[in-house]
Design a protein around this motif. Structure first.
Motif, PDB file in Angstrom:
ATOM      1  N   PRO A 242       0.810  -1.224   0.000  1.00 50.51           N
ATOM      2  CA  PRO A 242       0.000   0.000   0.000  1.00 50.51           C
ATOM      3  C   PRO A 242       0.842   1.272   0.000  1.00 50.51           C
ATOM      4  O   PRO A 242       0.456   2.281  -0.572  1.00 50.51           O
ATOM      5  CB  PRO A 242      -0.806  -0.095   1.306  1.00 50.51           C
ATOM      6  N   GLU A 243       2.017   1.194   0.627  1.00 50.35           N
ATOM      7  CA  GLU A 243       2.833   2.408   0.661  1.00 50.35           C
ATOM      8  C   GLU A 243       3.385   2.775  -0.706  1.00 50.35           C
ATOM      9  O   GLU A 243       3.638   3.936  -0.995  1.00 50.35           O
ATOM     10  CB  GLU A 243       3.962   2.247   1.662  1.00 50.35           C
ATOM     11  N   VAL A 244       3.559   1.766  -1.525  1.00 48.71           N
ATOM     12  CA  VAL A 244       4.017   2.050  -2.890  1.00 48.71           C
ATOM     13  C   VAL A 244       2.915   2.820  -3.637  1.00 48.71           C
ATOM     14  O   VAL A 244       3.189   3.709  -4.443  1.00 48.71           O
ATOM     15  CB  VAL A 244       4.407   0.748  -3.628  1.00 48.71           C
ATOM     16  N   PHE A 245       1.676   2.493  -3.305  1.00 47.67           N
ATOM     17  CA  PHE A 245       0.546   3.214  -3.919  1.00 47.67           C
ATOM     18  C   PHE A 245       0.626   4.710  -3.569  1.00 47.67           C
ATOM     19  O   PHE A 245       0.478   5.572  -4.425  1.00 47.67           O
ATOM     20  CB  PHE A 245      -0.772   2.605  -3.411  1.00 47.67           C
ATOM     21  N   VAL A 246       0.890   4.982  -2.298  1.00 47.67           N
ATOM     22  CA  VAL A 246       0.989   6.380  -1.852  1.00 47.67           C
ATOM     23  C   VAL A 246       2.188   7.052  -2.529  1.00 47.67           C
ATOM     24  O   VAL A 246       2.112   8.189  -2.985  1.00 47.67           O
ATOM     25  CB  VAL A 246       1.174   6.451  -0.316  1.00 47.67           C
ATOM     26  N   HIS A 247       3.262   6.308  -2.587  1.00 45.01           N
ATOM     27  CA  HIS A 247       4.484   6.836  -3.166  1.00 45.01           C
ATOM     28  C   HIS A 247       4.281   7.180  -4.650  1.00 45.01           C
ATOM     29  O   HIS A 247       4.638   8.258  -5.109  1.00 45.01           O
ATOM     30  CB  HIS A 247       5.579   5.785  -3.001  1.00 45.01           C
ATOM     31  N   ARG A 248       3.672   6.233  -5.368  1.00 47.06           N
ATOM     32  CA  ARG A 248       3.387   6.480  -6.791  1.00 47.06           C
ATOM     33  C   ARG A 248       2.506   7.721  -6.939  1.00 47.06           C
ATOM     34  O   ARG A 248       2.798   8.617  -7.711  1.00 47.06           O
ATOM     35  CB  ARG A 248       2.588   5.312  -7.363  1.00 47.06           C
ATOM     36  N   SER A 249       1.407   7.736  -6.173  1.00 48.23           N
ATOM     37  CA  SER A 249       0.448   8.842  -6.305  1.00 48.23           C
ATOM     38  C   SER A 249       1.104  10.173  -5.986  1.00 48.23           C
ATOM     39  O   SER A 249       0.778  11.193  -6.577  1.00 48.23           O
ATOM     40  CB  SER A 249      -0.747   8.642  -5.367  1.00 48.23           C
ATOM     41  N   GLY A 250       2.049  10.127  -5.023  1.00 52.99           N
ATOM     42  CA  GLY A 250       2.712  11.354  -4.597  1.00 52.99           C
ATOM     43  C   GLY A 250       3.622  11.958  -5.650  1.00 52.99           C
ATOM     44  O   GLY A 250       4.188  13.029  -5.465  1.00 52.99           O
ATOM     45  N   ARG A 251       3.755  11.271  -6.784  1.00 52.60           N
ATOM     46  CA  ARG A 251       4.548  11.856  -7.875  1.00 52.60           C
ATOM     47  C   ARG A 251       3.801  13.004  -8.517  1.00 52.60           C
ATOM     48  O   ARG A 251       4.379  13.847  -9.191  1.00 52.60           O
ATOM     49  CB  ARG A 251       4.853  10.810  -8.956  1.00 52.60           C
ATOM     50  N   THR A 252       2.458  13.008  -8.355  1.00 54.51           N
ATOM     51  CA  THR A 252       1.697  14.133  -8.881  1.00 54.51           C
ATOM     52  C   THR A 252       1.380  15.056  -7.695  1.00 54.51           C
ATOM     53  O   THR A 252       1.750  14.785  -6.565  1.00 54.51           O
ATOM     54  CB  THR A 252       0.424  13.645  -9.617  1.00 54.51           C
ATOM     55  N   GLY A 253       0.712  16.174  -7.986  1.00 55.10           N
ATOM     56  CA  GLY A 253       0.338  17.076  -6.890  1.00 55.10           C
ATOM     57  C   GLY A 253       1.531  17.716  -6.203  1.00 55.10           C
ATOM     58  O   GLY A 253       1.507  17.988  -5.018  1.00 55.10           O
ATOM     59  N   ARG A 254       2.604  17.946  -6.982  1.00 50.71           N
ATOM     60  CA  ARG A 254       3.783  18.566  -6.377  1.00 50.71           C
ATOM     61  C   ARG A 254       3.799  20.058  -6.642  1.00 50.71           C
ATOM     62  O   ARG A 254       3.064  20.549  -7.481  1.00 50.71           O
ATOM     63  CB  ARG A 254       5.049  17.938  -6.953  1.00 50.71           C
ATOM     64  N   ALA A 255       4.683  20.724  -5.936  1.00 53.24           N
ATOM     65  CA  ALA A 255       4.907  22.157  -6.125  1.00 53.24           C
ATOM     66  C   ALA A 255       3.594  22.947  -6.068  1.00 53.24           C
ATOM     67  O   ALA A 255       3.354  23.840  -6.877  1.00 53.24           O
ATOM     68  CB  ALA A 255       5.649  22.399  -7.448  1.00 53.24           C
ATOM     69  N   GLY A 256       2.753  22.570  -5.124  1.00 51.11           N
ATOM     70  CA  GLY A 256       1.522  23.325  -4.886  1.00 51.11           C
ATOM     71  C   GLY A 256       0.419  23.091  -5.905  1.00 51.11           C
ATOM     72  O   GLY A 256      -0.650  23.696  -5.829  1.00 51.11           O
ATOM     73  N   LYS A 257       0.673  22.198  -6.870  1.00 50.44           N
ATOM     74  CA  LYS A 257      -0.368  21.955  -7.876  1.00 50.44           C
ATOM     75  C   LYS A 257      -1.294  20.821  -7.427  1.00 50.44           C
ATOM     76  O   LYS A 257      -0.945  20.052  -6.544  1.00 50.44           O
ATOM     77  CB  LYS A 257       0.279  21.554  -9.201  1.00 50.44           C
ATOM     78  N   ASP A 258      -2.459  20.729  -8.067  1.00 44.82           N
ATOM     79  CA  ASP A 258      -3.350  19.613  -7.774  1.00 44.82           C
ATOM     80  C   ASP A 258      -2.956  18.423  -8.643  1.00 44.82           C
ATOM     81  O   ASP A 258      -2.371  18.594  -9.706  1.00 44.82           O
ATOM     82  CB  ASP A 258      -4.803  19.991  -8.090  1.00 44.82           C
ATOM     83  N   GLY A 259      -3.292  17.234  -8.179  1.00 46.76           N
ATOM     84  CA  GLY A 259      -2.976  16.057  -8.982  1.00 46.76           C
ATOM     85  C   GLY A 259      -4.105  15.051  -8.929  1.00 46.76           C
ATOM     86  O   GLY A 259      -4.943  15.089  -8.028  1.00 46.76           O
ATOM     87  N   ILE A 260      -4.119  14.159  -9.908  1.00 45.47           N
ATOM     88  CA  ILE A 260      -5.138  13.106  -9.924  1.00 45.47           C
ATOM     89  C   ILE A 260      -4.446  11.762 -10.009  1.00 45.47           C
ATOM     90  O   ILE A 260      -3.538  11.569 -10.820  1.00 45.47           O
ATOM     91  CB  ILE A 260      -6.090  13.296 -11.129  1.00 45.47           C
ATOM     92  N   SER A 261      -4.870  10.847  -9.152  1.00 47.27           N
ATOM     93  CA  SER A 261      -4.353   9.483  -9.223  1.00 47.27           C
ATOM     94  C   SER A 261      -5.514   8.569  -9.609  1.00 47.27           C
ATOM     95  O   SER A 261      -6.574   8.613  -8.995  1.00 47.27           O
ATOM     96  CB  SER A 261      -3.747   9.111  -7.869  1.00 47.27           C
ATOM     97  N   MET A 262      -5.311   7.791 -10.674  1.00 48.35           N
ATOM     98  CA  MET A 262      -6.382   6.927 -11.167  1.00 48.35           C
ATOM     99  C   MET A 262      -5.888   5.484 -11.157  1.00 48.35           C
ATOM    100  O   MET A 262      -4.815   5.198 -11.682  1.00 48.35           O
ATOM    101  CB  MET A 262      -6.756   7.322 -12.598  1.00 48.35           C
ATOM    102  N   ALA A 263      -6.684   4.589 -10.582  1.00 50.95           N
ATOM    103  CA  ALA A 263      -6.257   3.192 -10.518  1.00 50.95           C
ATOM    104  C   ALA A 263      -7.223   2.308 -11.289  1.00 50.95           C
ATOM    105  O   ALA A 263      -8.437   2.436 -11.146  1.00 50.95           O
ATOM    106  CB  ALA A 263      -6.179   2.741  -9.068  1.00 50.95           C
ATOM    107  N   LEU A 264      -6.666   1.442 -12.120  1.00 50.50           N
ATOM    108  CA  LEU A 264      -7.498   0.444 -12.793  1.00 50.50           C
ATOM    109  C   LEU A 264      -7.513  -0.794 -11.906  1.00 50.50           C
ATOM    110  O   LEU A 264      -6.457  -1.330 -11.573  1.00 50.50           O
ATOM    111  CB  LEU A 264      -6.906   0.091 -14.162  1.00 50.50           C
ATOM    112  N   ILE A 265      -8.705  -1.210 -11.525  1.00 49.51           N
ATOM    113  CA  ILE A 265      -8.820  -2.316 -10.577  1.00 49.51           C
ATOM    114  C   ILE A 265      -9.591  -3.449 -11.226  1.00 49.51           C
ATOM    115  O   ILE A 265     -10.653  -3.222 -11.803  1.00 49.51           O
ATOM    116  CB  ILE A 265      -9.602  -1.856  -9.325  1.00 49.51           C
TER     117      ILE A 265
END
Ligand code: AMP
Length: 562
Positions: A323-346
């Motif tokens: 699960p922490e890898v999920f957070v880590h991956r998602s955290g690649r977006t939403g940097r430098a004060g910008k918004d980000g979207i994380s989408m998972a295919l399940i």
């Protein structure tokens, strides 16, 4: 410590970071700088890439390093060549005004003799990948006897890349008196074991939670069967125009497959994984950084070497086990004060895995549905305007006389024409495409080792767009179900009728006031007519409603079959 000027760092360092635009320390820097400057204990710091880790350990060390000695005092170990070069570059920048301080990067995939030559400069700081450091130790080109500080950067990644033995060898080559700092984005058993064996009563620091869950990231998940994953991915990309994203896959093979699929479909995409040579990886990363490609398909490990701050989306093509890898991956977006979207295919059978991720990360992940063709076109229209008004640059001059007389058109007509022109290929693609079959999570066990079984199950299964309530069983012999009524239907293959159409028709014809949806059984499409089975209690609705519906302009008629 809210400003670097309050940190007691030397004027030379403050001057250098001031020129780099650093004003206030990041969270990890606020915690580590005073600690390293004043404490002799080892340290475990949990922080992701992009949190300012390099400055967090190197600024206080630079402040204390002995610039009159020409022995190696700081060794930084990191997993990849890219990270190695990045860290060395940062440290060189921070020590720009420290004339006697030298930093050398040593990493695989590059000439060892050249690196040995640069070691003759007697640097006080070495940044290296474990394999190359071992090679240099074996060639007696590195003397670690005077090391004061050892930094294990991205320890989790070094271990998952199989550098365990190398790390242990290097750790045993360094003096016991050194202070060790272990940085890791995630904490797992292996990292715990290394820290237990090689760190003495370490002080622990973590930024936010183990992996800070960023609030400015929206998390979405889409349930989709194995067979439809690529098409679903295409739709997600099309429905989010102007994206700059990383798509995470589990294996090298999957990464390449997905990248090939996207490239064949005309996307500016490429793959990044360990089967590529170093030169190939460098080229891909460069293309991505320069935005010559805007979609990067990558494995977790390969993506670590990449430092980009402006990702709009992260797509989890496959869920990670941890699960922490999920957070880590998602955290690649939403940097430098910008918004980000994380989408998972399940996949439908991955409900337990999803639950586990939600539970242990406390992230709210909302279910969304794979966009329809109409939704995609709408999003694309929005994307055209967004691009038109944010990326406008006057790159060339042209004579207004070149513009034909357009006075016969209204503004709306002109915009309409331009959009039709711009989105023609996409609109053609989705014109006759069915929406993807909506899937529901099942409660089945989703142990990943049974993935192939799940895949085969997926292949044999196609659910109706309403989800669980109806299911197509194409295979024969048919099972007799007392709750079902079998209908004769007047349309068939010659009318271009497909199973999905039948499901659609039944759902529409039986959609009553009550929320309950009709269960659908066998569907058999023959040349001139068809048969289908629908739950008994919906018989009346179906017979009534279907008479007033049309399929491709043709009247529909259904009656109970014998
Ligand atoms: P790192 O986590 O060390 O890879 O750092 C991520 C990025 O943040 C790098 O581009 C650093 O140059 C930058 N950075 C680190 N600390 C600061 C700071 N205090 N202020 C502004 N930028 C920083």
């Amino acid at each position: 410590m809210n400003l670097f000027t309050e940190s007691n760092l030397s004027p030379d360092i403050l001057k250098a970071i001031g020129e780099m635009g650093y004003e206030s320390p990041t969270e990890i820097q606020k915690q580590t700088i005073p600690f390293i400057l004043s404490d002799i204990r080892d340290l475990i710091a949990l922080a992701q890439t992009g949190t300012g880790k390099t400055a967090a350990f190197s600024l206080p060390i630079l402040d204390m390093i002995d610039d009159t000695s020409r022995k190696i005092q700081l060794l930084v170990l990191c997993p990849t060549r890219e990270l190695c070069l990045q860290i060395a570059k940062d440290i060189k920048n921070y020590s720009k005004y420290m004339q006697n301080i030298k930093t050398t990067a040593v990493y695989g995939g590059s000439s060892i003799t050249e690196q040995m030559r640069s070691l003759k400069d007697k640097p006080q700081i070495i940044v290296g990948t474990p394999g190359r450091v071992i090679d240099l130790i074996n060639r007696k080109a590195l003397d670690f006897s005077a090391i004061h500080w050892l930094v294990l950067d991205e320890a989790d990644e070094m271990l998952s890349m199989g550098f365990k033995d190398e790390l242990e060898t290097i750790l045993s080559e360094t003096p016991e008196t050194k202070q060790t700092f272990l940085f890791s984005a995630t904490m797992n058993k292996e990292v715990e074991r290394i820290s237990k064996n090689y760190l003495t009563k370490p002080h622990r620091i973590s930024v936010g939670s183990i992996n800070e869950v960023k609030k400015n990231i929206t998390h979405e998940y889409y349930v989709v069967g194995y067979r439809q994953k690529k098409e679903a991915l295409k739709r997600l990309i099309d429905a989010n125009p102007n994206q700059y994203s990383i798509i995470f896959c589990r294996t090298r093979m999957e990464t390449q497959e997905v990248a090939d699929f996207l490239m064949q479909n005309g996307y500016a995409a490429d793959a990044l994984h360990g089967d590529l040579s170093q030169a190939q990886r460098d080229t891909v990363m460069k293309k991505f950084r320069l935005k010559n490609i805007d979609i990067l398909v990558a494995t977790d490990v390969a993506a670590r070497g990449l430092d980009v701050n402006s990702l709009t989306h992260v797509i989890h093509y496959s869920l990670p086990d941890d699960p922490e890898v999920f957070v880590h991956r998602s955290g690649r977006t939403g940097r430098a004060g910008k918004d980000g979207i994380s989408m998972a295919l399940i996949k439908p059978e991955e409900s337990r895995k999803l639950k586990q991720i939600k539970f242990s990360t406390k992230i709210e992940i909302n279910e969304k549905f794979i966009p329809t063709g109409d939704e995609i076109i709408k999003a694309q229209v929005g994307g055209v305007f967004e691009k038109l008004f944010t990326e406008h640059e006057d790159l060339f001059e042209f004579d207004d006389k070149l513009i034909p007389d357009l006075s016969n058109f209204t503004k709306e007509e002109l915009v309409h024409q331009l959009l039709q022109f711009q989105l023609k290929d996409l609109a053609l693609y989705y014109k006759d495409k069915h929406d993807l079959v909506e899937q529901k999570l099942s409660n089945r066990d989703d142990d990943y080792s049974r993935r192939d079984r799940g895949r085969d199950r997926d292949r044999g299964r196609d659910r109706d767009r309403g989800g669980d309530r109806g299911r197509e069983r194409g295979g024969k012999p048919r099972r007799k179900n007392e709750n079902m009524v079998r209908f004769f239907f007047n349309l068939g293959k010659k009318d271009q009728l497909k199973k999905l159409d039948v499901l659609d028709i039944i759902n529409k014809a039986t959609a009553g006031k009550s929320k309950k949806r009709a269960e659908i059984g066998d569907i058999e499409i023959l040349e001139k007519f068809s048969f289908f089975e629908v739950e008994k209690s919906f018989k009346g609705d179906l017979l009534n409603n279907i008479q007033s519906m049309k399929f491709r302009g043709k009247d529909m008629r259904a009656e109970e079959a014998n």
